[in-house]
Design a protein around this motif. Structure first.
Motif, mmCIF file in Angstrom:
data_model
loop_
_atom_site.group_PDB
_atom_site.id
_atom_site.type_symbol
_atom_site.label_atom_id
_atom_site.label_comp_id
_atom_site.label_asym_id
_atom_site.label_seq_id
_atom_site.Cartn_x
_atom_site.Cartn_y
_atom_site.Cartn_z
ATOM 1 N N LYS A 192 0.823 -1.219 0.000
ATOM 2 C CA LYS A 192 0.000 0.000 0.000
ATOM 3 C C LYS A 192 0.854 1.264 0.000
ATOM 4 N N PRO A 193 1.874 1.386 0.855
ATOM 5 C CA PRO A 193 2.700 2.597 0.822
ATOM 6 C C PRO A 193 3.379 2.844 -0.526
ATOM 7 N N LEU A 194 3.762 1.773 -1.233
ATOM 8 C CA LEU A 194 4.430 1.938 -2.527
ATOM 9 C C LEU A 194 3.445 2.048 -3.690
ATOM 10 N N GLY A 195 2.149 1.950 -3.407
ATOM 11 C CA GLY A 195 1.146 2.078 -4.461
ATOM 12 C C GLY A 195 1.074 0.882 -5.385
ATOM 13 N N LEU A 196 1.358 -0.319 -4.865
ATOM 14 C CA LEU A 196 1.354 -1.533 -5.683
ATOM 15 C C LEU A 196 -0.026 -2.184 -5.615
ATOM 16 N N THR A 197 -0.953 -1.657 -6.392
ATOM 17 C CA THR A 197 -2.357 -2.036 -6.278
ATOM 18 C C THR A 197 -2.686 -3.376 -6.921
ATOM 19 N N ASP A 198 -1.824 -3.872 -7.808
ATOM 20 C CA ASP A 198 -2.076 -5.166 -8.443
ATOM 21 C C ASP A 198 -1.421 -6.320 -7.682
ATOM 22 N N THR A 199 -0.687 -6.018 -6.635
ATOM 23 C CA THR A 199 0.175 -6.999 -5.985
ATOM 24 C C THR A 199 -0.431 -7.501 -4.682
ATOM 25 N N THR A 200 -0.509 -8.835 -4.532
ATOM 26 C CA THR A 200 -0.986 -9.443 -3.283
ATOM 27 C C THR A 200 -0.305 -10.808 -3.133
ATOM 28 N N ALA A 201 -0.552 -11.437 -1.996
ATOM 29 C CA ALA A 201 -0.142 -12.825 -1.788
ATOM 30 C C ALA A 201 -1.353 -13.749 -1.831
ATOM 31 N N ASP A 202 -2.436 -13.295 -2.459
ATOM 32 C CA ASP A 202 -3.718 -13.999 -2.473
ATOM 33 C C ASP A 202 -3.852 -14.821 -3.755
ATOM 34 N N ALA A 203 -3.990 -16.132 -3.617
ATOM 35 C CA ALA A 203 -4.127 -17.009 -4.781
ATOM 36 C C ALA A 203 -5.522 -16.991 -5.372
ATOM 37 N N ASP A 204 -6.482 -16.363 -4.705
ATOM 38 C CA ASP A 204 -7.867 -16.377 -5.167
ATOM 39 C C ASP A 204 -8.217 -15.207 -6.081
ATOM 40 N N GLU A 205 -7.345 -14.228 -6.211
ATOM 41 C CA GLU A 205 -7.628 -13.081 -7.069
ATOM 42 C C GLU A 205 -7.281 -13.397 -8.522
ATOM 43 N N PRO A 206 -7.911 -12.689 -9.488
ATOM 44 C CA PRO A 206 -7.672 -12.987 -10.910
ATOM 45 C C PRO A 206 -6.197 -12.878 -11.289
ATOM 46 N N GLN A 207 -5.759 -13.801 -12.128
ATOM 47 C CA GLN A 207 -4.381 -13.797 -12.620
ATOM 48 C C GLN A 207 -4.350 -14.582 -13.929
ATOM 49 N N ALA A 208 -3.222 -14.513 -14.631
ATOM 50 C CA ALA A 208 -3.040 -15.343 -15.813
ATOM 51 C C ALA A 208 -3.017 -16.818 -15.403
ATOM 52 N N THR A 209 -3.344 -17.685 -16.332
ATOM 53 C CA THR A 209 -3.280 -19.122 -16.090
ATOM 54 C C THR A 209 -1.878 -19.627 -16.403
ATOM 55 N N GLY A 210 -1.260 -20.287 -15.440
ATOM 56 C CA GLY A 210 0.065 -20.830 -15.655
ATOM 57 C C GLY A 210 0.019 -22.172 -16.374
ATOM 58 N N HIS A 211 1.160 -22.547 -16.995
ATOM 59 C CA HIS A 211 1.232 -23.808 -17.731
ATOM 60 C C HIS A 211 2.535 -24.540 -17.430
ATOM 61 N N TRP A 212 2.440 -25.853 -17.353
ATOM 62 C CA TRP A 212 3.588 -26.731 -17.117
ATOM 63 C C TRP A 212 3.583 -27.795 -18.201
ATOM 64 N N HIS A 213 4.599 -27.787 -19.057
ATOM 65 C CA HIS A 213 4.684 -28.711 -20.184
ATOM 66 C C HIS A 213 3.391 -28.710 -21.001
ATOM 67 N N GLY A 214 2.873 -27.501 -21.239
ATOM 68 C CA GLY A 214 1.702 -27.343 -22.091
ATOM 69 C C GLY A 214 0.373 -27.532 -21.403
ATOM 70 N N ARG A 215 0.378 -27.920 -20.135
ATOM 71 C CA ARG A 215 -0.876 -28.169 -19.433
ATOM 72 C C ARG A 215 -1.165 -27.055 -18.438
ATOM 73 N N PRO A 216 -2.422 -26.561 -18.391
ATOM 74 C CA PRO A 216 -2.755 -25.498 -17.443
ATOM 75 C C PRO A 216 -2.609 -25.979 -16.002
ATOM 76 N N ARG A 217 -2.166 -25.072 -15.150
ATOM 77 C CA ARG A 217 -1.948 -25.384 -13.739
ATOM 78 C C ARG A 217 -2.885 -24.551 -12.866
ATOM 79 N N PRO A 218 -3.287 -25.087 -11.714
ATOM 80 C CA PRO A 218 -4.086 -24.293 -10.772
ATOM 81 C C PRO A 218 -3.200 -23.231 -10.129
ATOM 82 N N PRO A 219 -3.783 -22.196 -9.520
ATOM 83 C CA PRO A 219 -2.974 -21.192 -8.829
ATOM 84 C C PRO A 219 -2.074 -21.829 -7.778
#
Length: 349
Positions: free
Chosen positions: A194-221
Motif C-alpha cells: 500500500k505505501p508503494l502504491g502496488l495495487t495489483d500486488t498481493t499474496a492472495d491465490a484467489d484473485e484474478p491472474q493469468a493461467t500458468g502452464h507446465w509442459h503445455g498443461r494449465p496449472r491451478p494457482p
C-alpha cells in the motif's frame, strides 16, 4: 547485428520475447533514460480470452523473497526486529536446529541464504510428491514448520557459505508475522504494498491472474501456506516496474523520512560475500559491472517464470514475466538478465 545504441527500446526487448515459449503469454517491461517500454504477447489463459497487459497478474515464485526482505528491513527500521537478532529469540528452544552451529543463526542469515538451513524443510517432500506437478507446497501446513526446524541439523557455522534456501526465507516471513494478529499477506500489504502504491500486488491465490502452464498443461494457482514469504506473491509488470523504481531512487519513494525509505536503501546494501556463492544483499543478488552494479532476482512456480532486476546508476529496471514454468533448456531468465545488462550499458555509455 547493429550495436545496442542503434536499436530502439522495443527491439532490445525482442530477444527476451523469443526466449519465451512460442505458446506462452509474456509481458516484458523496461525503464531506461526516463522512459518505459512494454511488450505484451498472448492471452491470460494462453490460447484465447483476454489479452495480457501490463496490469495482468503473474505468479512471482521466489521473487517474493525480495518483498519479504523489504518487509524485514522495514521492521528493522521501526525497531521491531534486528539484523543480528538471533533465531533463538524468535522460536522456542525445542525448535532450534540440531548442532551447535544452529544456535548462531540470525535473521540476517535467513535473508541472505547463509543460515545453513536446507533448501526445503524436512518432511515437505513427503507431502509434495502427490502434487509435484501442480502444487508441491500446498499440502505442507504452517503448524509443521517449527517441527521441521527442530529436525534440521546445521553442519556449518552461519555466514560461511551461501546455500539457497526456500526454508530459510520462508521461515523469516513466518517469524516476522508470528507474533502479530495478521498473516503474511496482510502485513506485507500494510507495510510495503500500500505505501508503494502496488495495487495489483498481493499474496492472495484467489484473485484474478493469468493461467500458468507446465509442459503445455494449465496449472491451478500456486499455493504455499507454510512459507508464503518464499513464494506467494503475485504482481503485474506495471507494479513491478514501480517497485524497482523505488529501489533505484529510495529518497524519491513514498513516506518521506519514513522507515520504508530506510528499508529500500538497506536491502540493496552489499553484505559480506560468503565463499562458494554470489554476492548477496538482503535477498537480492548483486553483480558489479563497469557501468554500475546490477541487482536481480529470478522466480518460478509450476506455471510461471519471472525475472526482475535494476541498476541504480544508470537508472534502469527490467521486468520479464511469462506464464509457463521453466525447463532445463529455458533461457528466459538469462535473456532477462542479458537485457538488463545491455540496457544498463547503453544508458551508462
Amino acid at each position: 547485428m547493429p550495436a545496442d545504441h542503434a536499436l530502439s527500446p522495443a527491439q532490445l526487448l525482442e530477444p527476451v520475447a523469443k526466449a519465451a515459449d512460442s505458446r506462452a503469454s509474456t509481458v516484458i517491461s523496461v525503464y531506461a533514460d526516463g522512459e518505459t517500454t512494454t511488450l505484451c504477447r498472448g492471452f491470460t489463459d494462453r490460447t484465447a480470452g483476454v489479452p495480457v497487459t501490463d496490469r495482468t497478474r503473474f505468479e512471482l515464485g521466489s521473487v517474493t523473497k525480495t518483498f519479504t526482505a523489504l518487509l524485514f528491513a522495514d521492521m528493522v527500521a521501526r525497531g521491531e526486529a534486528g539484523l543480528d537478532e538471533p533465531l533463538s529469540g524468535r522460536v522456542p528452544r525445542w525448535a532450534l536446529p540440531r548442532g551447535r552451529a544452529g544456535s548462531g543463526i540470525t535473521l540476517e542469515h535467513l535473508a541472505t541464504h547463509t543460515s545453513g538451513l536446507p533448501r526445503l524443510p524436512p518432511g515437505l517432500l513427503r507431502t509434495a510428491v502427490p502434487a509435484w506437478t501442480t502444487n508441491p507446497y500446498g499440502a505442507y501446513p504452517a503448524h509443521r514448520l517449527l517441527d521441521s526446524l527442530a529436525r534440521t541439523r546445521v553442519r556449518r557455522a552461519p555466514g560461511v557459505r551461501v546455500h539457497y534456501s526456500n526454508f530459510g526465507v520462508g521461515l523469516l516471513g513466518h517469524l516476522l508475522t508470528a507474533q502479530g494478529t495478521t498473516g503474511y499477506g496482510s502485513l506485507l500489504g500494510a507495510r510495503v504494498l500500500k505505501p508503494l502504491g502496488l495495487t495489483d500486488t498481493t499474496a492472495d491465490a484467489d484473485e484474478p491472474q493469468a493461467t500458468g502452464h507446465w509442459h503445455g498443461r494449465p496449472r491451478p494457482p500456486f499455493t504455499i501456506p507454510a512459507l508464503p514469504g518464499a513464494g506467494a506473491v503475485r504482481s503485474s509488470a506495471r507494479d513491478l516496474l514501480r517497485y524497482l523504481r523505488c529501489h533505484i531512487a529510495p529518497d524519491a519513494s513514498p513516506e518521506p523520512g519514513g522507515p520504508l525509505r530506510t528499508a529500500l536503501r538497506e536491502v540493496a546494501r552489499p553484505r559480506s560475500r560468503a565463499p562458494g556463492g554470489p554476492e548477496l544483499c538482503l535477498a537480492w543478488t548483486r553483480r558489479p559491472q563497469p557501468t554500475g552494479d546490477l541487482f536481480f532476482h529470478l522466480g518460478a512456480t509450476r506455471g510461471f517464470t519471472t525475472f526482475i532486476g535494476f541498476s541504480q546508476d544508470p537508472a534502469v529496471a527490467v521486468v520479464a514475466l511469462t506464464n509457463i514454468s521453466p525447463t532445463v533448456t529455458s533461457r528466459f531468465t538469462q535473456a532477462g538478465y542479458d537485457l538488463l545488462r545491455r540496457v544498463a550499458e547503453r544508458s551508462g555509455g
